[in-house]
Design an enzyme around this catalytic site. Sequence first.
Site, short mmCIF file in Angstrom:
data_model
loop_
_atom_site.label_atom_id
_atom_site.label_comp_id
_atom_site.label_asym_id
_atom_site.label_seq_id
_atom_site.Cartn_x
_atom_site.Cartn_y
_atom_site.Cartn_z
N GLY A 176 39.43 40.00 32.58
CA GLY A 176 38.69 40.99 31.81
C GLY A 176 38.24 40.48 30.46
N HIS A 224 36.48 43.52 34.74
CA HIS A 224 35.91 44.52 33.85
C HIS A 224 35.53 43.94 32.49
CE1 HIS A 224 39.77 44.73 31.65
NE2 HIS A 224 40.31 44.60 32.84
N ASP A 225 34.43 44.44 31.98
CA ASP A 225 33.97 44.16 30.61
C ASP A 225 33.54 42.72 30.39
OD1 ASP A 225 34.67 46.87 29.50
OD2 ASP A 225 36.67 46.22 30.08
#
Length: 256
Positions: free
Chosen positions: A137, A119-120
Amino acid sequence: MIHPTAIIDPGASIADDCEIGAYSIIGADVSIGSGTTIGPHVVIRGVTRIGANNRIFQFASVGDDPQDLKYDGEVTELQIGDSNTIREFTTINRGTVGGGGITRIGNHNLFMAYIHVAHDCIIGDRIVMANGASLAGHVTVGDHAILAGFACVHQFCEVGEHAFVGLNSVANRDVAPFTMAVGNYASGKGINKNGLRRRDFSEPTIRALHRAYMLLLRNHGERDKAIAALSAEAAEFPEVARLIAFIEKSERGVVR
């Protein structure tokens, strides 16, 4: 162009010339651009925007929930640009609210088998991630970087442009642009000379980057003095200026 066993939500937006293989599942909030090919047994979910001329191979999972205990079902997004190749068993997760809400991938990247992009993450253009490489992440990867097989990057780290992270290496700090990081835990191995030559960097540029690397990352003196000593190179070679800027803004510290 869509196999009869594929399950496509009526809310999905798919260009007319896309190809979708057998048993693939496409969710309601997915959009797929022209010329993209989705292989069999691929799952694409969430708010996921995929550009043109991508190729996603069988058993990939694209745009599913982030693997973050803080995630509580918020609407977040994955954006993928154009002309990327995503090979078998790759997993790419959407962003989280705390990380800005978006995982973003640029153009012309190659993700080999068993890649994980958490994520991200923010991925640039023309990056190669070899088999088994993983990003935790909030990782940023600059243009033309290469991660060799099973290389791993710690959360919140940045891999600079034209950098190389070696086989089985773990980068728990930032990897400066134009450099190589090798080993577990990764340590600096000089300028990525072979990679820069393959991309037609001039020999004077490579020599200037090598001098900057030695002064900034091999010299244990004061960094401000090293930067001052590189003022002429920074003025003449923008790559040296970008290397200095990367090191100055690093919050986690740079692999040496």
